[in-house]
Design an enzyme around this catalytic site. Structure first.
Site, PDB file in Angstrom:
ATOM      1  N   LYS A  48       0.791  -1.319   0.044  1.00 57.59           N
ATOM      2  CA  LYS A  48       0.028  -0.079   0.149  1.00 57.59           C
ATOM      3  C   LYS A  48       0.781   1.215  -0.089  1.00 57.59           C
ATOM      4  O   LYS A  48       0.321   2.235  -0.331  1.00 57.59           O
ATOM      5  CB  LYS A  48      -1.012  -0.001   1.457  1.00 57.59           C
ATOM      6  CG  LYS A  48      -1.798  -1.247   1.370  1.00 57.59           C
ATOM      7  CD  LYS A  48      -2.377  -1.154   2.837  1.00 57.59           C
ATOM      8  CE  LYS A  48      -3.170  -2.488   2.972  1.00 57.59           C
ATOM      9  NZ  LYS A  48      -3.374  -2.587   4.551  1.00 57.59           N
ATOM     10  N   GLY A  49       2.151   1.008   0.307  1.00 54.48           N
ATOM     11  CA  GLY A  49       3.082   2.102   0.536  1.00 54.48           C
ATOM     12  C   GLY A  49       2.981   3.264  -0.414  1.00 54.48           C
ATOM     13  O   GLY A  49       3.285   4.268  -0.309  1.00 54.48           O
ATOM     14  N   GLU A 104       7.767   2.132  -6.121  1.00 54.87           N
ATOM     15  CA  GLU A 104       7.818   1.651  -4.766  1.00 54.87           C
ATOM     16  C   GLU A 104       7.934   2.930  -3.925  1.00 54.87           C
ATOM     17  O   GLU A 104       8.316   3.956  -4.365  1.00 54.87           O
ATOM     18  CB  GLU A 104       9.184   1.123  -4.647  1.00 54.87           C
ATOM     19  CG  GLU A 104       9.102  -0.399  -4.572  1.00 54.87           C
ATOM     20  CD  GLU A 104       8.590  -1.049  -3.277  1.00 54.87           C
ATOM     21  OE1 GLU A 104       7.783  -0.187  -2.605  1.00 54.87           O
ATOM     22  OE2 GLU A 104       9.062  -2.168  -2.746  1.00 54.87           O
ATOM     23  N   ASP A 105       7.404   2.757  -2.883  1.00 55.76           N
ATOM     24  CA  ASP A 105       7.716   3.695  -1.459  1.00 55.76           C
ATOM     25  C   ASP A 105       9.042   3.917  -1.299  1.00 55.76           C
ATOM     26  O   ASP A 105       9.430   5.055  -1.441  1.00 55.76           O
ATOM     27  CB  ASP A 105       6.655   3.592  -0.687  1.00 55.76           C
ATOM     28  CG  ASP A 105       6.794   2.222   0.194  1.00 55.76           C
ATOM     29  OD1 ASP A 105       7.634   1.410  -0.323  1.00 55.76           O
ATOM     30  OD2 ASP A 105       6.447   1.968   1.245  1.00 55.76           O
ATOM     31  N   ASP A 108      15.001  -0.249   1.019  1.00 52.40           N
ATOM     32  CA  ASP A 108      15.591  -0.148   2.158  1.00 52.40           C
ATOM     33  C   ASP A 108      16.773  -1.409   1.887  1.00 52.40           C
ATOM     34  O   ASP A 108      17.612  -0.810   1.294  1.00 52.40           O
ATOM     35  CB  ASP A 108      14.586  -0.541   3.175  1.00 52.40           C
ATOM     36  CG  ASP A 108      15.229  -0.873   4.626  1.00 52.40           C
ATOM     37  OD1 ASP A 108      16.099   0.158   5.032  1.00 52.40           O
ATOM     38  OD2 ASP A 108      14.618  -1.131   5.667  1.00 52.40           O
ATOM     39  N   LYS A 136      16.924   4.337   1.122  1.00 52.84           N
ATOM     40  CA  LYS A 136      17.933   4.233   2.269  1.00 52.84           C
ATOM     41  C   LYS A 136      19.386   3.326   1.561  1.00 52.84           C
ATOM     42  O   LYS A 136      19.277   2.297   2.227  1.00 52.84           O
ATOM     43  CB  LYS A 136      17.031   3.558   3.523  1.00 52.84           C
ATOM     44  CG  LYS A 136      16.333   4.465   4.393  1.00 52.84           C
ATOM     45  CD  LYS A 136      16.036   3.642   5.619  1.00 52.84           C
ATOM     46  CE  LYS A 136      14.719   3.549   5.736  1.00 52.84           C
ATOM     47  NZ  LYS A 136      14.079   2.635   6.854  1.00 52.84           N
ATOM     48  N   PHE A 158      13.363   5.413  10.666  1.00 59.90           N
ATOM     49  CA  PHE A 158      12.243   4.772  10.222  1.00 59.90           C
ATOM     50  C   PHE A 158      11.365   5.965   9.936  1.00 59.90           C
ATOM     51  O   PHE A 158      11.021   6.811  10.787  1.00 59.90           O
ATOM     52  CB  PHE A 158      11.701   3.808  11.326  1.00 59.90           C
ATOM     53  CG  PHE A 158      10.496   3.007  10.840  1.00 59.90           C
ATOM     54  CD1 PHE A 158      10.835   1.916   9.790  1.00 59.90           C
ATOM     55  CD2 PHE A 158       9.324   3.384  10.853  1.00 59.90           C
ATOM     56  CE1 PHE A 158       9.847   1.254   9.398  1.00 59.90           C
ATOM     57  CE2 PHE A 158       7.937   2.603  10.550  1.00 59.90           C
ATOM     58  CZ  PHE A 158       8.343   1.445   9.655  1.00 59.90           C
ATOM     59  N   VAL A 159      10.834   5.947   8.621  1.00 59.34           N
ATOM     60  CA  VAL A 159       9.937   7.116   8.332  1.00 59.34           C
ATOM     61  C   VAL A 159       8.487   6.619   8.017  1.00 59.34           C
ATOM     62  O   VAL A 159       8.207   5.661   7.662  1.00 59.34           O
ATOM     63  CB  VAL A 159      10.480   8.012   7.086  1.00 59.34           C
ATOM     64  CG1 VAL A 159      11.811   8.383   7.374  1.00 59.34           C
ATOM     65  CG2 VAL A 159      10.567   6.924   5.748  1.00 59.34           C
ATOM     66  N   ASP A 165       3.699   3.525   6.184  1.00 64.09           N
ATOM     67  CA  ASP A 165       3.192   3.465   7.628  1.00 64.09           C
ATOM     68  C   ASP A 165       4.042   2.546   8.860  1.00 64.09           C
ATOM     69  O   ASP A 165       5.149   2.345   8.476  1.00 64.09           O
ATOM     70  CB  ASP A 165       1.964   2.330   7.331  1.00 64.09           C
ATOM     71  CG  ASP A 165       2.565   0.876   7.308  1.00 64.09           C
ATOM     72  OD1 ASP A 165       3.560   0.779   6.488  1.00 64.09           O
ATOM     73  OD2 ASP A 165       2.064   0.088   7.892  1.00 64.09           O
ATOM     74  N   ARG A 171      -0.434   6.677   7.395  1.00 60.50           N
ATOM     75  CA  ARG A 171      -0.226   6.801   5.944  1.00 60.50           C
ATOM     76  C   ARG A 171      -0.788   8.092   5.318  1.00 60.50           C
ATOM     77  O   ARG A 171      -0.205   8.595   4.230  1.00 60.50           O
ATOM     78  CB  ARG A 171      -1.037   5.817   5.278  1.00 60.50           C
ATOM     79  CG  ARG A 171      -0.474   4.261   5.460  1.00 60.50           C
ATOM     80  CD  ARG A 171      -0.948   3.297   4.406  1.00 60.50           C
ATOM     81  NE  ARG A 171      -0.806   1.810   4.808  1.00 60.50           N
ATOM     82  CZ  ARG A 171       0.385   1.298   4.395  1.00 60.50           C
ATOM     83  NH1 ARG A 171       1.174   1.720   4.016  1.00 60.50           N
ATOM     84  NH2 ARG A 171       0.377  -0.035   4.990  1.00 60.50           N
TER      85      ARG A 171
HETATM   86  P1  IMP Z   1      13.172  -3.878   1.865  1.00 59.64           P
HETATM   87  O1  IMP Z   1      13.015  -5.068   1.263  1.00 59.64           O
HETATM   88  O2  IMP Z   1      14.134  -3.949   3.075  1.00 59.64           O
HETATM   89  O3  IMP Z   1      14.083  -2.861   0.835  1.00 59.64           O
HETATM   90  O4  IMP Z   1      11.780  -3.208   2.420  1.00 59.64           O
HETATM   91  C1  IMP Z   1      11.104  -2.386   1.648  1.00 59.64           C
HETATM   92  C2  IMP Z   1       9.832  -2.165   1.988  1.00 59.64           C
HETATM   93  O5  IMP Z   1       9.829  -1.960   3.625  1.00 59.64           O
HETATM   94  C3  IMP Z   1       9.144  -1.085   1.836  1.00 59.64           C
HETATM   95  O6  IMP Z   1       8.315  -1.302   0.696  1.00 59.64           O
HETATM   96  C4  IMP Z   1       8.209  -0.539   2.909  1.00 59.64           C
HETATM   97  O7  IMP Z   1       6.998  -1.214   2.689  1.00 59.64           O
HETATM   98  C5  IMP Z   1       8.956  -1.000   4.111  1.00 59.64           C
HETATM   99  N1  IMP Z   1       9.829   0.106   4.713  1.00 59.64           N
HETATM  100  C6  IMP Z   1      11.015   0.025   4.845  1.00 59.64           C
HETATM  101  N2  IMP Z   1      11.814   1.107   5.491  1.00 59.64           N
HETATM  102  C7  IMP Z   1      10.530   1.938   5.898  1.00 59.64           C
HETATM  103  C8  IMP Z   1      10.506   2.803   6.417  1.00 59.64           C
HETATM  104  O8  IMP Z   1      11.230   3.521   6.973  1.00 59.64           O
HETATM  105  N3  IMP Z   1       8.890   3.370   6.990  1.00 59.64           N
HETATM  106  C9  IMP Z   1       8.103   2.381   6.418  1.00 59.64           C
HETATM  107  N4  IMP Z   1       8.204   1.217   5.808  1.00 59.64           N
HETATM  108  C10 IMP Z   1       9.391   1.115   5.432  1.00 59.64           C
END
Ligand code: IMP
Length: 187
Positions: A48-49, A104-105, A108, A136, A158-159, A165, A171
């Site tokens: 949903k992000g 993508e939102d 990370d 990030k 963490f944002v 969310d 959100r």
């Molecule tokens: P990754 O697989 O670690 O790259 O995580 C990606 C997903 O984790 C994103 O699409 C978000 O849904 C969630 N996410 C990662 N960091 C944050 C944050 O700082 N705030 C909120 N959601 C996050």
């Protein structure tokens, strides 16, 4: 909604405000319009992000594009990835031979995105690019992951807000802020 909302009390600080978001999204829309001239890409919103970023971005892209949605498992009530990616809702259309842009939102560790990209390449997308609102880079675990379009590089915090969310909340904040650790404790 303005900075007086009670939700702002759970933030340490605002990292990116709504005006900065609007400006960057507009810029990115122009770049995509240029890069995909003569094409009809499929823009895929990762729910949903990315929902707010997506709806703002596609209105800045002047192309005969189509849209689709995919839902992926998120962290749940935690601020760290579990490393397990689950597809909760798949695309409606076949991407074989299509120019796909994943929206993508936030990237990370990169685990979610690399999984998604592998899956869409496997399905025969003609080309595949990624547009992320936030990156990030400091936390990347998939080193060779290429994120083609990024609006903001952010520090390791963490944002929430503008679609992002914590435990399904925040959100609807129009700005992006650093969530105060007192809110999530050891999650
Ligand atoms: P990754 O697989 O670690 O790259 O995580 C990606 C997903 O984790 C994103 O699409 C978000 O849904 C969630 N996410 C990662 N960091 C944050 C944050 O700082 N705030 C909120 N959601 C996050």
């Amino acid at each position: 909604m303005n900075g007086e909302s009670k939700m702002y009390q759970d933030l340490d600080r605002i990292l990116v405000n709504r005006d900065e978001i609007r400006e960057k999204v507009k810029e990115l829309g122009k770049r995509i319009t240029e890069d995909y001239k003569g094409k009809s890409p499929v823009m895929v919103c990762i729910l949903k992000g990315a929902c707010m970023f997506f709806t703002d971005l596609i209105r800045e892209v002047d192309l005969p594009l189509s849209i689709d949605f995919m839902a992926i498992s998120s962290y749940g009530k935690a601020t760290k990835t579990s490393g397990v990616v689950r597809v909760l809702k798949d695309l409606d259309q076949d991407v074989l031979g299509k120019d796909v842009i994943i929206v993508e939102d936030i990237v990370d560790t990169g685990v979610t995105l690399s999984y998604l990209m592998e899956m869409l390449v496997h399905r025969g997308a003609a080309s595949l690019k990624v547009a992320a609102l936030l990156d990030k880079t400091a936390r990347r675990k998939v080193p060779d992951l290429k994120v083609d379009y990024v609006c903001f590089d952010i520090p390791d915090a963490f944002v929430v807000g503008y679609g992002l969310d914590f435990d399904q909340k925040y959100r609807n904040l129009p700005d992006i802020g650093v969530l105060s650790p007192k809110v999530y404790g050891d999650a």
